[in-house]
Design an enzyme around this catalytic site. Sequence first.
Site, PDB file in Angstrom:
ATOM      1  N   SER A 189       0.815  -1.218   0.000  1.00  0.00           N
ATOM      2  CA  SER A 189       0.000   0.000   0.000  1.00  0.00           C
ATOM      3  C   SER A 189       0.845   1.264   0.000  1.00  0.00           C
ATOM      4  O   SER A 189       0.441   2.279  -0.573  1.00  0.00           O
ATOM      5  CB  SER A 189      -0.955  -0.007   1.197  1.00  0.00           C
ATOM      6  OG  SER A 189      -0.242  -0.179   2.402  1.00  0.00           O
ATOM      7  N   HIS A 243       1.536   4.921   4.414  1.00  0.00           N
ATOM      8  CA  HIS A 243       0.750   5.543   3.351  1.00  0.00           C
ATOM      9  C   HIS A 243       1.201   6.982   3.114  1.00  0.00           C
ATOM     10  O   HIS A 243       1.374   7.407   1.963  1.00  0.00           O
ATOM     11  CB  HIS A 243      -0.731   5.524   3.714  1.00  0.00           C
ATOM     12  CG  HIS A 243      -1.316   4.148   3.765  1.00  0.00           C
ATOM     13  ND1 HIS A 243      -2.606   3.907   4.154  1.00  0.00           N
ATOM     14  CD2 HIS A 243      -0.777   2.938   3.476  1.00  0.00           C
ATOM     15  CE1 HIS A 243      -2.845   2.610   4.107  1.00  0.00           C
ATOM     16  NE2 HIS A 243      -1.745   1.995   3.699  1.00  0.00           N
TER      17      HIS A 243
END
Length: 282
Positions: A189, A243
């Site tokens: 991610s 992230h």
Amino acid sequence: SALMARSAVRARRPRRRLGVITTCAAAVLLFVGCCDALETTTPRAAAARRGALRPRTPTTKEAALRVRGGVILGGDGRSKQKDQMTNAITVTTLAGGAAQVKWPQWTEWGAKHGPSIISGQWWRLVTPALLHGSVVHLACNMFSLHSVGSSLEAWYGPNRFLAVYVAGAVAGNLVSTFARVGGISVGASGAIAGVVGALSVHHLRHRDLFGAHSDRALQSIGHVVLLNAMLGLTMGGIDNWAHLGGFIGGAAAGYVIGARYVPVRDRFGRLRGYKDEPLLRL
């Protein structure tokens, strides 16, 4: 240390499952919210509608940009090697998932673990992008990769796309390491967030050229980033620092090596097209 890592991973499994569910929900929203804007944000439509190129073009469906001898003059300026690197990354990541099943110690060896990275195991800045917590986690990340990766690779080509992907992975794991030193995490991610960051820079940089298409794409990306931030702050099992770091790393890489279209004019000052002149050419 391996025993500590194993026990920590087991202790986080319930939270990880919840995090996987929320990550998948964000991935679905990413696909639904962004795909239409990203797929239609092409110079073919944008430049023709704005009259930026080829005034003699009879319809907006005709080519407005095409790479020919380094000058973008008709076509859509995109790489002909469609999804080459996106598919290669997907296959490599799937192989990493298969390795986790056959050799469970592969996860302990490659997961992001702050103290291990600080002690010199620098490969852990990259290998977490090849590892996942479950089949669902892997599938959702690959779904997200293809929903945004295809668009960016079309503009950047395979080499620059790979550079952005790796930059996002490294930056995400690096930020996560120093923000939550003892934390253990796996997943692509952070790297995918880097792709989103570079795509944001691409549309910001060419907003005048692409017009309303870039506006819609940036709005969609903004909504997804905000949604992911809200999920990360309210749900457990999500490495928000990875992230954030991945997005910043990918945006920085996109700014330096990403496509940068500058106008090309003839000796009479007439616009002939646009040339891709990145700040740093790979």
